[in-house]
Design a protein around this motif. Structure first.
Motif, PDB file in Angstrom:
ATOM      1  N   THR A 129      41.469  39.060  67.511  1.00  0.00           N
ATOM      2  CA  THR A 129      42.622  38.635  66.702  1.00  0.00           C
ATOM      3  C   THR A 129      42.212  37.545  65.717  1.00  0.00           C
ATOM      4  OG1 THR A 129      43.363  37.114  68.437  1.00  0.00           O
ATOM      5  CG2 THR A 129      44.411  39.279  68.374  1.00  0.00           C
ATOM      6  N   ASN A 133      42.508  37.713  61.666  1.00  0.00           N
ATOM      7  CA  ASN A 133      43.135  36.645  60.894  1.00  0.00           C
ATOM      8  C   ASN A 133      42.226  36.195  59.753  1.00  0.00           C
ATOM      9  OD1 ASN A 133      45.580  35.241  60.676  1.00  0.00           O
ATOM     10  ND2 ASN A 133      44.628  33.390  61.490  1.00  0.00           N
ATOM     11  N   ARG A 136      42.429  38.805  57.066  1.00  0.00           N
ATOM     12  CA  ARG A 136      43.711  38.702  56.356  1.00  0.00           C
ATOM     13  C   ARG A 136      43.638  37.604  55.296  1.00  0.00           C
ATOM     14  NH1 ARG A 136      47.529  36.543  59.300  1.00  0.00           N
ATOM     15  NH2 ARG A 136      49.246  37.224  58.033  1.00  0.00           N
ATOM     16  N   PRO A 149      51.535  42.069  58.008  1.00  0.00           N
ATOM     17  CA  PRO A 149      51.540  41.958  59.477  1.00  0.00           C
ATOM     18  C   PRO A 149      50.643  40.826  59.991  1.00  0.00           C
ATOM     19  CG  PRO A 149      51.317  44.241  58.819  1.00  0.00           C
ATOM     20  CD  PRO A 149      51.216  43.422  57.559  1.00  0.00           C
ATOM     21  N   ALA A 150      51.085  40.204  61.072  1.00  0.00           N
ATOM     22  CA  ALA A 150      50.324  39.122  61.706  1.00  0.00           C
ATOM     23  C   ALA A 150      49.060  39.677  62.363  1.00  0.00           C
ATOM     24  CB  ALA A 150      51.201  38.426  62.747  1.00  0.00           C
ATOM     25  N   LYS A 151      48.171  38.766  62.752  1.00  0.00           N
ATOM     26  CA  LYS A 151      46.866  39.175  63.283  1.00  0.00           C
ATOM     27  C   LYS A 151      46.987  40.069  64.515  1.00  0.00           C
ATOM     28  CE  LYS A 151      46.194  34.868  65.879  1.00  0.00           C
ATOM     29  NZ  LYS A 151      45.332  33.696  66.026  1.00  0.00           N
ATOM     30  N   ASN A 152      47.927  39.801  65.409  1.00  0.00           N
ATOM     31  CA  ASN A 152      48.091  40.640  66.606  1.00  0.00           C
ATOM     32  C   ASN A 152      48.527  42.054  66.236  1.00  0.00           C
ATOM     33  OD1 ASN A 152      47.351  38.801  68.642  1.00  0.00           O
ATOM     34  ND2 ASN A 152      49.329  37.772  68.454  1.00  0.00           N
ATOM     35  N   THR A 153      49.403  42.160  65.247  1.00  0.00           N
ATOM     36  CA  THR A 153      49.849  43.474  64.785  1.00  0.00           C
ATOM     37  C   THR A 153      48.699  44.223  64.127  1.00  0.00           C
ATOM     38  OG1 THR A 153      52.043  42.547  64.431  1.00  0.00           O
ATOM     39  CG2 THR A 153      51.578  44.677  63.383  1.00  0.00           C
ATOM     40  N   CYS A 154      47.922  43.523  63.304  1.00  0.00           N
ATOM     41  CA  CYS A 154      46.754  44.148  62.664  1.00  0.00           C
ATOM     42  C   CYS A 154      45.783  44.680  63.721  1.00  0.00           C
ATOM     43  CB  CYS A 154      46.034  43.140  61.767  1.00  0.00           C
ATOM     44  SG  CYS A 154      46.932  42.699  60.275  1.00  0.00           S
ATOM     45  N   ALA A 156      46.500  45.536  66.821  1.00  0.00           N
ATOM     46  CA  ALA A 156      47.124  46.674  67.515  1.00  0.00           C
ATOM     47  C   ALA A 156      46.992  47.943  66.674  1.00  0.00           C
ATOM     48  CB  ALA A 156      48.587  46.371  67.812  1.00  0.00           C
ATOM     49  N   ILE A 157      47.209  47.823  65.369  1.00  0.00           N
ATOM     50  CA  ILE A 157      47.069  48.979  64.473  1.00  0.00           C
ATOM     51  C   ILE A 157      45.626  49.475  64.476  1.00  0.00           C
ATOM     52  CG2 ILE A 157      47.151  49.718  62.054  1.00  0.00           C
ATOM     53  CD1 ILE A 157      49.544  47.695  61.755  1.00  0.00           C
ATOM     54  N   ARG A 160      44.747  51.136  67.845  1.00  0.00           N
ATOM     55  CA  ARG A 160      45.354  52.462  67.956  1.00  0.00           C
ATOM     56  C   ARG A 160      44.592  53.461  67.093  1.00  0.00           C
ATOM     57  NH1 ARG A 160      51.534  53.459  68.539  1.00  0.00           N
ATOM     58  NH2 ARG A 160      50.847  52.541  70.471  1.00  0.00           N
TER      59      ARG A 160
END
Length: 167
Positions: A129, A133, A136, A149-154, A156-157, A160
């Motif tokens: 993460t 960040n 980003r 999107p925040a680092k955690n969302t990035c 997760a994407i 996946r």
């Protein structure tokens, strides 16, 4: 049969685990504060005192602090019984450390056989993460008018996407 003097401070259950001589495995289930670390350190020292080769032992735990403490205890216990050999015995516990450190060591040792690049890197979730960040920020996405999107969302994407592309 009387216990060796270095085992005198152990309770009967701990002593049983330390002196376990049966070749079958011994499962020990114990809660916090019951002396698991002390018992394991005594077990390792006891095996060394009885002639086991510490280079053939693997001593694993979850934290670096616990690993260092366990080796320190083994050395202290062995020093009481084998004063001239204790340091050598503790140094020979080369397969001692955290599950993650030993796992990484095994991966590095067998990198070619398992098809990894020799320069591979291991990141835990927090490292990953933080890396997202940095990316980003470097790409200017952390200061856009529309929220990126925040680092955690990035992460997760990305995770996946990696799972789907391997399938």
């Amino acid at each position: 049969m009387t216990a060796a003097p270095y085992l005198a401070r152990l309770n009967p259950e701990q002593r049983h685990a330390v002196e376990h001589g049966d070749p079958s495995p011994l499962l020990i289930i114990a809660g916090a504060g019951t002396g698991k670390t002390n018992t394991l350190a005594h077990r390792v020292a006891h095996l060394i005192v009885r002639g086991a080769d510490p280079r053939r032992m693997m001593l694993l735990t979850f934290s670096r602090r616990a690993a260092v403490e366990m080796i320190r205890r083994v050395e202290r216990i062995a020093a009481n019984v084998l004063p001239d050999q204790a340091r050598v015995a503790a140094d020979a516990l080369s397969w001692s450390g955290t599950f993650h450190a030993i796992g990484a060591r095994l991966l590095r040792e067998y990198v070619e056989q398992i098809g990894l690049d020799r320069a591979f890197t291991i990141h835990d979730r927090e490292d990953s993460t933080d890396l997202m960040n940095l990316l980003r920020h470097d790409l200017g996405f952390s200061k856009t008018e529309e929220r990126f999107p925040a680092k955690n969302t990035c992460l997760a994407i990305y995770s996946r996407h990696q799972r789907r592309s391997r399938a």
